[in-house]
Design a protein around this motif. Sequence first.
Motif, PDB file in Angstrom:
ATOM      1  N   GLN A 132      29.454  33.157  39.933  1.00 14.37           N
ATOM      2  CA  GLN A 132      30.047  31.944  40.677  1.00 14.37           C
ATOM      3  C   GLN A 132      31.434  32.250  40.430  1.00 14.37           C
ATOM      4  N   ALA A 133      31.942  32.329  39.108  1.00  8.98           N
ATOM      5  CA  ALA A 133      33.209  32.549  38.318  1.00  8.98           C
ATOM      6  C   ALA A 133      33.710  33.939  38.932  1.00  8.98           C
ATOM      7  N   TYR A 134      32.901  34.934  39.037  1.00  3.59           N
ATOM      8  CA  TYR A 134      33.557  35.877  39.481  1.00  3.59           C
ATOM      9  C   TYR A 134      33.876  35.947  41.160  1.00  3.59           C
ATOM     10  N   VAL A 135      32.943  35.473  41.805  1.00  2.00           N
ATOM     11  CA  VAL A 135      33.257  35.321  43.516  1.00  2.00           C
ATOM     12  C   VAL A 135      34.567  34.560  43.240  1.00  2.00           C
ATOM     13  N   GLU A 136      34.832  33.316  42.732  1.00  2.00           N
ATOM     14  CA  GLU A 136      35.726  32.552  42.764  1.00  2.00           C
ATOM     15  C   GLU A 136      37.033  33.037  42.478  1.00  2.00           C
ATOM     16  N   ALA A 137      37.336  34.140  41.340  1.00  2.00           N
ATOM     17  CA  ALA A 137      38.441  35.064  41.026  1.00  2.00           C
ATOM     18  C   ALA A 137      38.627  35.917  42.254  1.00  2.00           C
ATOM     19  N   PRO A 152      40.333  26.705  33.734  1.00  2.00           N
ATOM     20  CA  PRO A 152      41.055  28.086  33.309  1.00  2.00           C
ATOM     21  C   PRO A 152      40.358  29.081  32.889  1.00  2.00           C
ATOM     22  N   ALA A 153      39.264  28.958  32.468  1.00  2.00           N
ATOM     23  CA  ALA A 153      38.327  30.337  31.889  1.00  2.00           C
ATOM     24  C   ALA A 153      38.266  31.364  33.021  1.00  2.00           C
ATOM     25  N   VAL A 154      38.101  30.828  34.270  1.00  2.00           N
ATOM     26  CA  VAL A 154      37.973  31.571  35.330  1.00  2.00           C
ATOM     27  C   VAL A 154      39.371  32.572  35.513  1.00  2.00           C
ATOM     28  N   TYR A 155      40.472  31.929  35.597  1.00  2.00           N
ATOM     29  CA  TYR A 155      41.655  32.524  35.856  1.00  2.00           C
ATOM     30  C   TYR A 155      41.805  33.491  34.724  1.00  2.00           C
ATOM     31  N   HIS A 156      41.549  33.180  33.425  1.00  2.00           N
ATOM     32  CA  HIS A 156      42.274  33.836  32.169  1.00  2.00           C
ATOM     33  C   HIS A 156      41.039  35.154  32.355  1.00  2.00           C
ATOM     34  N   ALA A 157      39.991  34.827  32.521  1.00  2.00           N
ATOM     35  CA  ALA A 157      38.894  36.112  32.618  1.00  2.00           C
ATOM     36  C   ALA A 157      39.336  37.138  33.898  1.00  2.00           C
ATOM     37  N   GLY A 158      39.800  36.669  34.818  1.00  2.00           N
ATOM     38  CA  GLY A 158      40.616  37.440  35.883  1.00  2.00           C
ATOM     39  C   GLY A 158      41.562  38.337  35.334  1.00  2.00           C
ATOM     40  N   TRP A 163      43.451  41.967  38.096  1.00  2.00           N
ATOM     41  CA  TRP A 163      43.282  41.371  39.367  1.00  2.00           C
ATOM     42  C   TRP A 163      43.144  42.918  40.091  1.00  2.00           C
ATOM     43  N   TYR A 164      43.917  43.701  39.957  1.00  2.00           N
ATOM     44  CA  TYR A 164      43.798  44.943  40.877  1.00  2.00           C
ATOM     45  C   TYR A 164      42.390  45.758  40.409  1.00  2.00           C
TER      46      TYR A 164
END
Length: 229
Positions: A132-137, A152-158, A163-164
């Motif tokens: 779910q976090a991956y899809v959100e990112a 914030p963990a989702v953003y920092h994992a991305g 991002w590219y």
Amino acid sequence: MQDSQSLINQVAQEIAASQNNSTTAAGQADSARAQREHYSAPTDAHVDAINQVFALFRINYHNQYYSAFKDNELLNQARRLWLNSLAQFAPETILRGARKVIEESEYLPTLNRMIRACQGNPEAFGLVDAHQAYVEACRAPSPKAAHQWSHPAVYHAGCASDWYFLASNSEKVAFPIFERHYLKLCERVMNGTELPAPNVPALPETIETPLSKEENAKRMEALRKQLDL
């Protein structure tokens, strides 16, 4: 109360079962992590954590502890067993799991119970599962820092995954990379780390209004005269 050899046999059986059946709150992400990292080589920090765990168990489950581990040979077998099975977790996560089972149970825990305690409950910390976090990112618009993230963990994992890289590769390729970073961040959060909020780009203090064609022409003419063109 089981004798020590029975306890060792039970623990060994639970290791095999835990590899094939993971139904924790973290879901399939934790199962994938367990399969991928279960046999990773333990570090000196892991050894120290296991020693601390057994010391805590000795203090809190005194009679049960000495009944289960009647001699050093059985104790060392159990330590090696737990060390290899729990090496998938960070040392601080192992200690957190030990404190959790001590607080919740008056009985000496089995290895399966300890694994579940280490996996924790991400939902209690506001963390979504890894996919779910991956899809959100992947779906978050740019600028990424300005997005309203579920955590914030989702953003920092991305950011850690790049991002590219996430945008230019298939899920089969990108998700395992993202998952690895995200689960490590989840462990940090569950161990008490407060992740910084995304660094949202600051708005300019003044907003300039575009010049009209006439004003642009006047400025261009003034520049030509100045440069004697």
